[in-house]
Design an enzyme around this catalytic site. Structure first.
Site, short mmCIF file in Angstrom:
data_model
loop_
_atom_site.label_atom_id
_atom_site.label_comp_id
_atom_site.label_asym_id
_atom_site.label_seq_id
_atom_site.Cartn_x
_atom_site.Cartn_y
_atom_site.Cartn_z
N HIS A 135 0.84 -1.20 0.00
CA HIS A 135 0.00 0.00 0.00
C HIS A 135 0.88 1.24 0.00
O HIS A 135 2.07 1.17 0.32
CB HIS A 135 -0.90 0.04 1.24
CG HIS A 135 -2.07 -0.90 1.16
ND1 HIS A 135 -1.99 -2.22 1.54
CD2 HIS A 135 -3.35 -0.71 0.74
CE1 HIS A 135 -3.16 -2.81 1.35
NE2 HIS A 135 -4.00 -1.92 0.86
N LYS A 139 -0.54 4.89 4.47
CA LYS A 139 -1.51 4.00 5.13
C LYS A 139 -1.09 3.78 6.58
O LYS A 139 0.04 3.46 6.88
CB LYS A 139 -1.60 2.66 4.38
CG LYS A 139 -2.66 1.73 4.99
CD LYS A 139 -2.97 0.55 4.08
CE LYS A 139 -3.88 -0.46 4.74
NZ LYS A 139 -5.22 0.06 5.07
N1 LIG Z 1 -12.74 -0.87 3.35
C1 LIG Z 1 -12.27 -0.42 2.19
O1 LIG Z 1 -12.67 -0.84 1.10
C2 LIG Z 1 -11.23 0.67 2.21
C3 LIG Z 1 -10.71 1.19 1.03
C4 LIG Z 1 -9.81 2.24 1.10
C5 LIG Z 1 -9.42 2.75 2.33
N2 LIG Z 1 -9.93 2.18 3.46
C6 LIG Z 1 -9.61 2.72 4.79
O2 LIG Z 1 -10.30 3.95 4.92
C7 LIG Z 1 -9.54 4.82 5.76
C8 LIG Z 1 -9.29 6.13 5.00
O3 LIG Z 1 -8.45 5.87 3.91
P1 LIG Z 1 -7.96 7.02 2.93
O4 LIG Z 1 -7.01 6.37 2.02
O5 LIG Z 1 -9.12 7.78 2.40
O6 LIG Z 1 -7.14 7.92 3.98
P2 LIG Z 1 -6.84 9.48 3.95
O7 LIG Z 1 -6.72 9.97 2.54
O8 LIG Z 1 -5.71 9.71 4.89
O9 LIG Z 1 -8.15 10.14 4.57
C9 LIG Z 1 -8.49 10.07 5.91
C10 LIG Z 1 -9.35 11.27 6.19
O10 LIG Z 1 -9.94 11.16 7.49
C11 LIG Z 1 -10.19 12.49 7.88
N3 LIG Z 1 -10.48 12.54 9.32
C12 LIG Z 1 -9.66 12.32 10.37
N4 LIG Z 1 -10.33 12.52 11.51
C13 LIG Z 1 -11.62 12.86 11.20
C14 LIG Z 1 -12.78 13.20 11.92
N5 LIG Z 1 -12.76 13.29 13.26
N6 LIG Z 1 -13.93 13.49 11.23
C15 LIG Z 1 -13.96 13.47 9.91
N7 LIG Z 1 -12.88 13.17 9.15
C16 LIG Z 1 -11.72 12.88 9.79
C17 LIG Z 1 -8.91 13.22 7.51
O11 LIG Z 1 -9.21 14.57 7.39
P3 LIG Z 1 -8.07 15.71 7.15
O12 LIG Z 1 -7.66 15.54 5.71
O13 LIG Z 1 -8.82 16.96 7.37
O14 LIG Z 1 -6.97 15.41 8.13
C18 LIG Z 1 -8.58 12.57 6.16
O15 LIG Z 1 -9.09 13.34 5.10
C19 LIG Z 1 -8.29 4.03 6.16
O16 LIG Z 1 -8.50 3.38 7.37
C20 LIG Z 1 -8.15 3.01 5.03
O17 LIG Z 1 -7.46 1.85 5.42
C21 LIG Z 1 -10.82 1.17 3.42
#
Ligand SMILES: NC(=O)c1ccc[n+]([C@@H]2O[C@H](COP(=O)([O-])OP(=O)(O)OC[C@H]3O[C@@H](n4cnc5c(N)ncnc54)[C@H](OP(=O)(O)O)[C@@H]3O)[C@@H](O)[C@H]2O)c1
Length: 228
Positions: A135, A139
């Site tokens: 990844h 991550k």
């Molecule tokens: N299940 C699936 O199919 C799948 C697929 C992809 C990813 N995921 C998971 O989904 C999660 C996010 O992945 P990503 O790649 O999108 O990560 P990312 O780009 O780092 O996004 C995470 C976001 O969460 C926001 N955040 C943090 N605290 C928050 C709160 N209190 N309220 C609202 N938003 C908040 C952050 O906001 P700021 O930008 O303002 O800091 C950031 O934009 C990870 O755990 C990843 O492993 C799961």
């Protein structure tokens, strides 16, 4: 439907885009607007049908607690919290809401899970197995929830006492690659799923939200993806 997407990051933003394409009304909230859960009060959630969460392993449990408290339906894509599944299941059942979570919301990976299950037979024929997951370097959790799910499926299907090892790599901007390698003295079997974009995760999550809207209960996406 009225959807609230938590997380303005890579997957949350795309999930909101896909939801709008599917004609839903969407509000997106990032960390700045929800630092202490202020976007998740009963008042703020009144008009919302389903909340989708793509935030961080550190934030997700507080988000879930707030939404269960407000009796809201949820789709949780965020990973890194599955050690708390039993407790959260209890809370959801107590409140009578609908909840879908998933290590991976892409249809391709859920098909790959079935291939992983079938591959477990090799362990009865003198093969040793390894799971490799790659990844992007941002991550936060390792190993990935997807790799842990594959490992668990192989364990349950093979009834082997020893787990297949997971090796994690964090590099560049890799969206998500999972490989199962089975090796005997005679040959090697390579099985691989490689996500080309985050679109599959976003589409699966929005379809899960549409599916859970009129239901109650606690579901793992890998058990219901055929219905969504
Ligand atoms: N299940 C699936 O199919 C799948 C697929 C992809 C990813 N995921 C998971 O989904 C999660 C996010 O992945 P990503 O790649 O999108 O990560 P990312 O780009 O780092 O996004 C995470 C976001 O969460 C926001 N955040 C943090 N605290 C928050 C709160 N209190 N309220 C609202 N938003 C908040 C952050 O906001 P700021 O930008 O303002 O800091 C950031 O934009 C990870 O755990 C990843 O492993 C799961």
């Amino acid at each position: 439907m009225n959807l609230l997407v938590l997380g303005r990051g890579k997957t949350g933003s795309l999930t909101a885009e896909v939801a709008r394409e599917r004609k839903h009304f969407v509000r997106v909230v990032g960390a700045e607007d929800n630092n202490a859960g202020e976007a998740l009060t009963t008042d703020e959630l009144r008009e919302i049908d389903v909340v989708l969460d793509f935030t961080t392993p550190h934030r997700v449990i507080a988000n879930i607690e707030a939404r269960v408290g407000a009796s809201k339906h949820m789709v949780v894509g965020t990973t890194g919290w599955h050690g708390e599944l039993d407790r959260i299941r209890g809370r959801v059942e107590e409140k009578g809401t609908g909840f879908v979570y998933g290590a991976n919301f892409s249809i391709g990976v859920n098909l790959f899970f079935e291939i992983a299950r079938a591959s477990a037979a090799a362990l009865h024929h003198d093969y040793a197995g390894q799971i490799f997951e790659r990844h992007h370097k941002h991550k936060k959790d390792a190993p990935s929830a997807t790799a842990i799910t594959i490992q668990k499926m192989i364990r349950e299907t093979s009834a082997s006492e020893k787990d297949v090892e997971i090796v994690s790599f964090r590099e560049g901007d890799v969206v998500g690659m999972h490989e199962i390698v089975l090796e005997s003295s005679a040959d090697r079997i390579y099985l691989c799923h490689d996500a080309k974009s985050r679109r599959g995760f976003a589409e699966g999550a929005v379809r899960a939200a549409e599916w859970i809207a009129g239901k109650k209960g606690f579901y793992d996406f890998k058990d219901v993806w055929r219905e969504v």
